[in-house]
Design an enzyme around this catalytic site. Sequence first.
Site, mmCIF file in Angstrom:
data_model
loop_
_atom_site.group_PDB
_atom_site.id
_atom_site.type_symbol
_atom_site.label_atom_id
_atom_site.label_comp_id
_atom_site.label_asym_id
_atom_site.label_seq_id
_atom_site.Cartn_x
_atom_site.Cartn_y
_atom_site.Cartn_z
ATOM 1 N N TRP A 321 -0.467 -6.009 -3.474
ATOM 2 C CA TRP A 321 0.583 -5.642 -2.520
ATOM 3 C C TRP A 321 1.545 -6.800 -2.293
ATOM 4 O O TRP A 321 2.754 -6.600 -2.112
ATOM 5 C CB TRP A 321 -0.045 -5.218 -1.189
ATOM 6 C CG TRP A 321 0.939 -4.826 -0.139
ATOM 7 C CD1 TRP A 321 1.451 -3.583 0.078
ATOM 8 C CD2 TRP A 321 1.555 -5.677 0.840
ATOM 9 N NE1 TRP A 321 2.339 -3.598 1.127
ATOM 10 C CE2 TRP A 321 2.421 -4.872 1.614
ATOM 11 C CE3 TRP A 321 1.458 -7.030 1.136
ATOM 12 C CZ2 TRP A 321 3.180 -5.387 2.660
ATOM 13 C CZ3 TRP A 321 2.211 -7.551 2.179
ATOM 14 C CH2 TRP A 321 3.054 -6.737 2.926
ATOM 15 N N HIS A 322 1.022 -8.014 -2.312
ATOM 16 C CA HIS A 322 1.862 -9.170 -2.011
ATOM 17 C C HIS A 322 2.822 -9.535 -3.140
ATOM 18 O O HIS A 322 3.831 -10.204 -2.882
ATOM 19 C CB HIS A 322 0.989 -10.382 -1.671
ATOM 20 C CG HIS A 322 0.498 -10.369 -0.250
ATOM 21 N ND1 HIS A 322 -0.662 -9.721 0.123
ATOM 22 C CD2 HIS A 322 1.023 -10.906 0.883
ATOM 23 C CE1 HIS A 322 -0.832 -9.862 1.429
ATOM 24 N NE2 HIS A 322 0.169 -10.572 1.913
ATOM 25 N N GLY A 323 2.546 -9.128 -4.352
ATOM 26 C CA GLY A 323 3.503 -9.462 -5.403
ATOM 27 C C GLY A 323 3.027 -9.110 -6.790
ATOM 28 O O GLY A 323 1.825 -8.970 -7.048
#
Length: 466
Positions: A321-323
Amino acid sequence: MVFSSILFLFLYLPLTLGIYYITPRRWRNLALLVLNLIFYGWGEPIYVLIMIFSILVDYSHGLLIARHRENDRFCRKVVASSVIINLGLLVFFKYYDFIVTNLRAVFPALSFLEPLGLGLPIGISFYTFQTMSYTIDVYRGDARAQKDIVSFGTFVTLFPQLIAGPIVKYKDVDDQLRERRESVEQFAQGVQTFVCGLAKKVLLANNIGALWEIYKTMDPSSLSVLGAWLGVLAFAFQIYFDFSGYSDMAIGLGRMLGFEFKINFDYPYISRSITEFWRRWHISLSSWFREYVYIPLGGNRKGLLKTYRNIFVVWMLTGIWHGASWNYVCWGLFFAVLLMVEKAFLLSLLKKAPAALGHIYTLFLVLISWALFANEDISRAFGYIGAMFGGGNGLWDSASLYRLVSYLPLLLILVLASLPLGKKLWLRLKPSHRWGAAMALCFLGLLLSTAYLVDASYNPFLYFRF
């Protein structure tokens, strides 16, 4: 447009508040929807269409579920459709190039696939989760289907938390969208919270971020142990005060408009375990994954092995989700392993151990995780971690010693600001004294932040890229 900018502070925000409060109450959601779209479209006008599409998709899916409640099989298909469309948008814009690049590297026959190089729509990771959870909650019966598309659009586009959270679930603001009563006291609390967040971002995060900027561009092999730890400590403070500052500003702006959002950070650096850390850090994301992934998978109710599986899935997804980069995947799996170990036996030992030992253990591992998180090039990330343990250029160097001494006053302020000491002192004040103290602190915080913004050029929000 960012909250910590002269344009927002002295043009957009005053105009927005003025228009909002002179608008008759029954039309305020419509006025807010228009103002929200202007806010988002200021920097990315074309991507407003993506947001409008998300609104239409989940609004219509919610109505379909409400109208066919008795047909569970059909409703399940509607929920699946919503999830697929929302995740499809997120995967296409955020992960397509990452997937294609890795497929080409593993399978040369797929070399005809080309990365598209599309810009990431700001806030897409946040608002897709919000809209997706709405449809799920309507299906579960945890939220009523919103029949007014203006109110639903206002929820999705609400500018205080649109860009970088906190992630607001529809069921938490349903009643506020339908009917809210703003008050002078709530507005004043909103101003206080907003200015506190602004000061965190501008005066603390930006200044310590300048130190991290020095170390993040250096070759890990040239870093001394002192330099590597000093750099990652700077990043740890930067990301905390940057993101918690943004969250405070979002909560404060929400209060100015009559909304109450839940807190997103609760002094995470005082935690005594990794489990506790993730109950205090980015609370809205952790609770989202717990409610919509971990618990539906079975949580910890179906035996230890399945509990470990569920932790693994949740934290792999949290990292992704973060990258779109392998360092984020490794970062998520790093925490998955730690949480499994704590659940197996370590957490019970930490509860019996001296508090100082738990704090040291947690901060040590969190700092290692930030070194992995902050360096998107995975080889550089591991090289940086190696430098933290002597794999670089000696134990210390004169430049790092100089920077340590130079930044020591700021580091001490950051340590104190990471502790709940200020909150405790504030609660000890007599209620009659708090109003004057709040006014003075707000004025001073706004004055200093404005002076800094006029003069400074370094003013990013780290979570904008997620």
